[in-house]
Design a protein around this motif. Structure first.
Motif, PDB file in Angstrom:
ATOM      1  N   ILE A   1      66.375  33.553  24.095  1.00 41.82           N
ATOM      2  CA  ILE A   1      67.407  32.676  24.634  1.00 41.82           C
ATOM      3  C   ILE A   1      67.545  32.921  26.124  1.00 41.82           C
ATOM      4  O   ILE A   1      67.624  31.994  26.920  1.00 41.82           O
ATOM      5  CB  ILE A   1      68.750  32.935  23.940  1.00 41.82           C
ATOM      6  CG1 ILE A   1      68.633  32.572  22.459  1.00 41.82           C
ATOM      7  CG2 ILE A   1      69.876  32.139  24.589  1.00 41.82           C
ATOM      8  CD1 ILE A   1      69.792  33.056  21.649  1.00 41.82           C
ATOM      9  N   GLN A   2      67.527  34.197  26.512  1.00 46.51           N
ATOM     10  CA  GLN A   2      67.688  34.521  27.921  1.00 46.51           C
ATOM     11  C   GLN A   2      66.532  33.968  28.741  1.00 46.51           C
ATOM     12  O   GLN A   2      66.708  33.575  29.883  1.00 46.51           O
ATOM     13  CB  GLN A   2      67.796  36.035  28.083  1.00 46.51           C
ATOM     14  CG  GLN A   2      69.057  36.605  27.422  1.00 46.51           C
ATOM     15  CD  GLN A   2      68.973  38.090  27.195  1.00 46.51           C
ATOM     16  OE1 GLN A   2      68.001  38.734  27.557  1.00 46.51           O
ATOM     17  NE2 GLN A   2      69.999  38.645  26.567  1.00 46.51           N
ATOM     18  N   ILE A   3      65.331  33.933  28.165  1.00 45.49           N
ATOM     19  CA  ILE A   3      64.186  33.387  28.881  1.00 45.49           C
ATOM     20  C   ILE A   3      64.449  31.957  29.292  1.00 45.49           C
ATOM     21  O   ILE A   3      64.192  31.551  30.432  1.00 45.49           O
ATOM     22  CB  ILE A   3      62.913  33.435  27.996  1.00 45.49           C
ATOM     23  CG1 ILE A   3      62.460  34.882  27.805  1.00 45.49           C
ATOM     24  CG2 ILE A   3      61.792  32.609  28.622  1.00 45.49           C
ATOM     25  CD1 ILE A   3      61.365  35.042  26.793  1.00 45.49           C
ATOM     26  N   PHE A   4      65.010  31.186  28.392  1.00 46.14           N
ATOM     27  CA  PHE A   4      65.190  29.770  28.687  1.00 46.14           C
ATOM     28  C   PHE A   4      66.496  29.474  29.397  1.00 46.14           C
ATOM     29  O   PHE A   4      66.571  28.529  30.162  1.00 46.14           O
ATOM     30  CB  PHE A   4      65.050  28.945  27.407  1.00 46.14           C
ATOM     31  CG  PHE A   4      63.619  28.715  27.076  1.00 46.14           C
ATOM     32  CD1 PHE A   4      62.954  27.609  27.543  1.00 46.14           C
ATOM     33  CD2 PHE A   4      62.923  29.652  26.344  1.00 46.14           C
ATOM     34  CE1 PHE A   4      61.609  27.417  27.269  1.00 46.14           C
ATOM     35  CE2 PHE A   4      61.582  29.465  26.069  1.00 46.14           C
ATOM     36  CZ  PHE A   4      60.919  28.344  26.532  1.00 46.14           C
ATOM     37  N   THR A   5      67.517  30.288  29.212  1.00 47.89           N
ATOM     38  CA  THR A   5      68.743  30.048  29.966  1.00 47.89           C
ATOM     39  C   THR A   5      68.552  30.431  31.409  1.00 47.89           C
ATOM     40  O   THR A   5      69.185  29.856  32.290  1.00 47.89           O
ATOM     41  CB  THR A   5      69.927  30.843  29.395  1.00 47.89           C
ATOM     42  OG1 THR A   5      69.601  32.227  29.383  1.00 47.89           O
ATOM     43  CG2 THR A   5      70.283  30.385  28.009  1.00 47.89           C
TER      44      THR A   5
ATOM     45  N   GLY B   1      76.024  21.484  19.648  1.00 47.30           N
ATOM     46  CA  GLY B   1      75.069  20.391  19.758  1.00 47.30           C
ATOM     47  C   GLY B   1      73.866  20.515  18.847  1.00 47.30           C
ATOM     48  O   GLY B   1      73.004  19.632  18.836  1.00 47.30           O
ATOM     49  N   ILE B   2      73.779  21.597  18.074  1.00 49.01           N
ATOM     50  CA  ILE B   2      72.653  21.834  17.165  1.00 49.01           C
ATOM     51  C   ILE B   2      73.147  21.713  15.723  1.00 49.01           C
ATOM     52  O   ILE B   2      74.240  22.171  15.393  1.00 49.01           O
ATOM     53  CB  ILE B   2      72.043  23.227  17.393  1.00 49.01           C
ATOM     54  CG1 ILE B   2      71.668  23.416  18.868  1.00 49.01           C
ATOM     55  CG2 ILE B   2      70.826  23.433  16.486  1.00 49.01           C
ATOM     56  CD1 ILE B   2      70.709  22.378  19.409  1.00 49.01           C
ATOM     57  N   THR B   3      72.334  21.093  14.874  1.00 49.59           N
ATOM     58  CA  THR B   3      72.704  20.906  13.470  1.00 49.59           C
ATOM     59  C   THR B   3      71.804  21.728  12.563  1.00 49.59           C
ATOM     60  O   THR B   3      70.570  21.635  12.639  1.00 49.59           O
ATOM     61  CB  THR B   3      72.624  19.425  13.073  1.00 49.59           C
ATOM     62  OG1 THR B   3      73.534  18.670  13.878  1.00 49.59           O
ATOM     63  CG2 THR B   3      72.976  19.234  11.605  1.00 49.59           C
ATOM     64  N   ILE B   4      72.441  22.531  11.719  1.00 51.77           N
ATOM     65  CA  ILE B   4      71.737  23.350  10.727  1.00 51.77           C
ATOM     66  C   ILE B   4      72.014  22.778   9.349  1.00 51.77           C
ATOM     67  O   ILE B   4      73.169  22.642   8.945  1.00 51.77           O
ATOM     68  CB  ILE B   4      72.223  24.808  10.756  1.00 51.77           C
ATOM     69  CG1 ILE B   4      72.119  25.400  12.166  1.00 51.77           C
ATOM     70  CG2 ILE B   4      71.450  25.655   9.749  1.00 51.77           C
ATOM     71  CD1 ILE B   4      72.786  26.765  12.290  1.00 51.77           C
ATOM     72  N   ALA B   5      70.961  22.442   8.634  1.00 53.89           N
ATOM     73  CA  ALA B   5      71.115  22.026   7.240  1.00 53.89           C
ATOM     74  C   ALA B   5      71.008  23.258   6.354  1.00 53.89           C
ATOM     75  O   ALA B   5      70.035  24.012   6.439  1.00 53.89           O
ATOM     76  CB  ALA B   5      70.045  21.012   6.866  1.00 53.89           C
ATOM     77  N   ILE B   6      72.015  23.477   5.519  1.00 47.82           N
ATOM     78  CA  ILE B   6      71.959  24.540   4.520  1.00 47.82           C
ATOM     79  C   ILE B   6      71.477  23.891   3.234  1.00 47.82           C
ATOM     80  O   ILE B   6      72.221  23.196   2.534  1.00 47.82           O
ATOM     81  CB  ILE B   6      73.331  25.199   4.324  1.00 47.82           C
ATOM     82  CG1 ILE B   6      73.843  25.771   5.651  1.00 47.82           C
ATOM     83  CG2 ILE B   6      73.259  26.279   3.257  1.00 47.82           C
ATOM     84  CD1 ILE B   6      72.970  26.861   6.247  1.00 47.82           C
ATOM     85  N   VAL B   7      70.194  24.079   2.950  1.00 47.05           N
ATOM     86  CA  VAL B   7      69.568  23.469   1.777  1.00 47.05           C
ATOM     87  C   VAL B   7      69.688  24.474   0.640  1.00 47.05           C
ATOM     88  O   VAL B   7      69.021  25.510   0.636  1.00 47.05           O
ATOM     89  CB  VAL B   7      68.090  23.121   2.068  1.00 47.05           C
ATOM     90  CG1 VAL B   7      67.481  22.376   0.888  1.00 47.05           C
ATOM     91  CG2 VAL B   7      67.974  22.295   3.349  1.00 47.05           C
TER      92      VAL B   7
ATOM     93  N   ALA C   1      69.028  29.363  20.746  1.00 44.29           N
ATOM     94  CA  ALA C   1      67.901  29.073  21.624  1.00 44.29           C
ATOM     95  C   ALA C   1      67.762  27.577  21.865  1.00 44.29           C
ATOM     96  O   ALA C   1      67.474  27.133  22.987  1.00 44.29           O
ATOM     97  CB  ALA C   1      66.616  29.637  21.024  1.00 44.29           C
ATOM     98  N   LEU C   2      67.968  26.781  20.816  1.00 44.82           N
ATOM     99  CA  LEU C   2      67.842  25.324  20.971  1.00 44.82           C
ATOM    100  C   LEU C   2      68.940  24.761  21.852  1.00 44.82           C
ATOM    101  O   LEU C   2      68.721  23.786  22.577  1.00 44.82           O
ATOM    102  CB  LEU C   2      67.864  24.639  19.604  1.00 44.82           C
ATOM    103  CG  LEU C   2      66.652  24.835  18.706  1.00 44.82           C
ATOM    104  CD1 LEU C   2      66.787  23.994  17.443  1.00 44.82           C
ATOM    105  CD2 LEU C   2      65.363  24.473  19.429  1.00 44.82           C
ATOM    106  N   GLN C   3      70.124  25.352  21.797  1.00 40.14           N
ATOM    107  CA  GLN C   3      71.170  24.897  22.712  1.00 40.14           C
ATOM    108  C   GLN C   3      70.751  25.150  24.156  1.00 40.14           C
ATOM    109  O   GLN C   3      71.006  24.337  25.050  1.00 40.14           O
ATOM    110  CB  GLN C   3      72.492  25.602  22.430  1.00 40.14           C
ATOM    111  CG  GLN C   3      73.620  25.107  23.345  1.00 40.14           C
ATOM    112  CD  GLN C   3      74.897  25.899  23.222  1.00 40.14           C
ATOM    113  OE1 GLN C   3      75.029  26.755  22.351  1.00 40.14           O
ATOM    114  NE2 GLN C   3      75.842  25.631  24.096  1.00 40.14           N
ATOM    115  N   ALA C   4      70.094  26.307  24.383  1.00 38.60           N
ATOM    116  CA  ALA C   4      69.634  26.628  25.731  1.00 38.60           C
ATOM    117  C   ALA C   4      68.530  25.684  26.185  1.00 38.60           C
ATOM    118  O   ALA C   4      68.442  25.343  27.363  1.00 38.60           O
ATOM    119  CB  ALA C   4      69.141  28.072  25.787  1.00 38.60           C
ATOM    120  N   ASN C   5      67.693  25.247  25.259  1.00 36.04           N
ATOM    121  CA  ASN C   5      66.590  24.352  25.611  1.00 36.04           C
ATOM    122  C   ASN C   5      66.261  23.475  24.403  1.00 36.04           C
ATOM    123  O   ASN C   5      65.533  23.878  23.512  1.00 36.04           O
ATOM    124  CB  ASN C   5      65.357  25.150  26.036  1.00 36.04           C
ATOM    125  CG  ASN C   5      64.252  24.270  26.575  1.00 36.04           C
ATOM    126  OD1 ASN C   5      64.236  23.058  26.380  1.00 36.04           O
ATOM    127  ND2 ASN C   5      63.302  24.882  27.267  1.00 36.04           N
TER     128      ASN C   5
END
Length: 410
Positions: free
Chosen positions: A16-20, A144-150, A371-375
Motif C-alpha cells: 500500500i505504501q508503495i502506491f500511496t 470506495g472498494i466493494t468486497i463480496a463475502i461469498v 491497496a485498491l483504494q490507494a490505486n
C-alpha cells in the motif's frame, strides 16, 4: 514454494505504501502565490490585478498571497510562466507558487469499539506486523472498494455491518432475492467473514474490520452444499461493481482432487478478464484447515493461478496447526492467537474466537481493499505481484525456510 513448507509470507501493507507514495510525495501546486513586494499594500493590489490575480491577504509585512483566477485549486503541473512574469516586476523581490501539503497527525490510534483491545493482530506491538494501523493513519480504510463475502449468508442487519452493506449488490442465489441472511441464524460463518473484512469502526459495538470503510456485498451461494451453476453465478455477480470476492469455502480434498468444474472455471476466467472494467476481479481463497497431512495442491480453487490462496499463522509466528501446506498458497495472514480474530456474529452478537483460514481469507481481502483504494488501476495480476514482492517472512518461525527456484525464500 516447496510443498513441504509449513510457513508462508505474511501479507503486510508495505505494498500500500508503495502506491500511496506515488500520490502523497508528488508535488501539488495550488492557485496561490506568495509574493514579496518592495512597496505598499496598494502596490500589491495593483500588481495582483495587472497579472490576473486577486489579492488574498497579507501573510506578514510585505508578504502577500495572490490567488490566480481560472487555475485549478490543486494540480500536479506548476505554472512556471506565471511565476517568471511576476519576477520581472521591479517591485517583486520573490514569488513562489504555493504547494499543497498533506498533513499526517502523529497521534496514537485508538477507537471506542468494545473489542478493540482484543484486536492484537492489528496493534503495533504485534510482530510481524501487517501494518494495518499505518495504512489507516494514511487515510486508506477501504473506502470506495466493494468486497463480496461469498458464503452461507451474511446478517445484513447486524449493527456492526449494516452501514457497510450494499443491499443492491447483495444476493441470495438459493431464494433468488437480495437478502443473503442465513436461513438459520446459527449459520454464522459468512457473517463472521464479513466482520473480519469490513465491520464498521469506532461505533462502540464489536471491533474494526481490516477495511472498515469498504462496502460489503453479501452473496449466499451455499447452505451446506451448492451446485456448479450457483457457484458460477455467485463468482460473476455484478462483475463491474464488486472488486474482491472473498471465499472461505471449498470442496473436500482429503481423499480426492476437488475443485471447480468447467462452468465454474469459466466463471473465474470471465471474472479475471471482464471484471472491474477488464482490470480483473480478485478472488481470495482460504487454503483449508485439514492440517499438514492434507495437501491443498489437491484443491482446485486454491491452486488456480487466477485465485489468491491464503494460509494462517498464529500470533507466535508459527504456521497454524490446522493449516494445510502446498505450493499454491501465495501468502498468509493471522488466523489464530491470543483471542483469535474479532468479528461479528449472528443475532447481533460480537465474537472474538473466529479462527482458521476462513478468518485469514477475509483479512487478506481487507488488506487488498486498502491497496485498491490507494490505486484503483491495479489489475488482478498486479495485486498478486504486490503480495509476492512485499509480503515478509520477518518474525515468522519455521525451520524449513529455503530459497526456491527463483531465489526467493520459501
Amino acid at each position: 514454494m516447496d510443498v513441504r513448507k509449513g510457513i508462508f509470507f505474511l501479507i503486510t501493507c508495505v505494498y500500500i505504501q508503495i502506491f500511496t507514495s506515488a500520490h502523497t510525495s508528488r508535488k501539488l501546486y495550488t492557485d496561490k502565490w506568495v509574493v514579496h513586494i518592495n512597496g505598499s499594500s496598494v502596490d500589491a493590489a495593483a500588481l495582483a490585478t495587472r497579472h490576473g490575480f486577486v489579492l488574498n491577504g497579507e501573510v506578514f509585512k510585505d508578504m502577500y498571497t495572490f490567488r490566480r483566477v481560472g487555475l485549478p485549486r490543486r494540480t500536479s503541473v506548476s505554472s512556471l510562466g506565471i511565476t517568471e512574469k511576476l519576477l520581472k516586476e521591479d517591485k517583486v523581490l520573490t514569488a513562489d507558487q504555493v504547494l499543497w501539503k498533506r498533513i499526517y497527525h502523529r497521534n496514537s490510534f485508538s477507537v471506542n469499539d468494545r473489542l478493540w483491545p482484543d484486536m492484537w493482530y492489528v496493534h503495533s506491538a504485534t510482530r510481524p506486523s501487517m501494518n494495518v494501523i499505518e495504512a489507516w493513519k494514511s487515510g486508506h480504510t477501504g473506502k470506495g472498494i466493494t468486497i463480496a463475502i461469498v458464503d452461507n449468508g451474511v446478517d445484513i442487519n447486524h449493527p456492526d455491518l449494516k452501514a457497510n452493506i450494499n443491499n443492491t449488490l447483495s444476493y441470495d442465489f438459493f431464494d433468488g432475492d437480495k437478502d443473503p441472511s442465513p436461513d438459520n441464524p446459527n449459520e454464522s460463518h459468512g457473517t463472521k467473514c464479513a466482520g473480519a473484512a469490513a465491520a464498521v469502526c469506532n461505533n462502540t459495538i464489536c471491533g474494526c474490520g481490516i477495511a472498515y470503510s469498504a462496502t460489503i456485498a453479501g452473496i449466499k451461494n451455499n447452505n451446506g452444499g451448492t451446485s456448479s451453476d450457483i457457484e458460477a453465478r455467485s463468482l460473476t455477480h455484478r462483475l463491474n461493481e464488486i472488486d474482491i470476492y472473498s471465499n472461505s469455502w471449498g470442496e473436500s480434498d482429503d481423499t480426492d482432487f476437488g475443485g471447480p468444474d468447467d462452468i465454474v472455471h469459466r466463471a473465474i476466467m470471465r471474472g479475471i478478464s471482464k471484471g472491474r472494467s477488464s482490470k480483473g476481479s480478485i478472488y481470495v481463497w482460504a487454503s483449508g484447515n485439514s492440517g499438514p497431512d492434507d495437501d491443498c495442491n489437491a484443491d482446485g480453487y486454491v491452486n488456480s493461478i487466477y485465485t489468491i490462496g491464503i494460509a494462517s499463522v498464529s500470533h507466535h509466528g508459527y504456521s497454524a496447526s490446522y493449516g494445510e501446506t502446498c505450493s499454491a498458497i501465495l501468502a498468509a495472514t493471522y488466523g489464530s492467537g491470543r483471542t483469535n480474530i474479532v468479528t461479528t456474529n449472528t443475532y447481533g452478537r460480537c465474537d472474538k474466537m473466529f479462527t482458521g483460514t476462513s478468518a485469514s481469507a477475509p483479512i487478506a481481502a481487507g488488506l487488498i481493499s486498502l491497496a485498491l483504494q490507494a490505486n484503483k488501476n491495479l489489475t488482478w495480476r498486479d495485486v498478486q505481484h504486490l503480495i509476492v514482492e512485499t509480503s515478509s517472512l520477518e518474525g515468522l518461525t519455521d525451520s524449513h525456510i529455503v530459497n526456491n527456484g527463483v531465489g526467493r525464500k520459501d
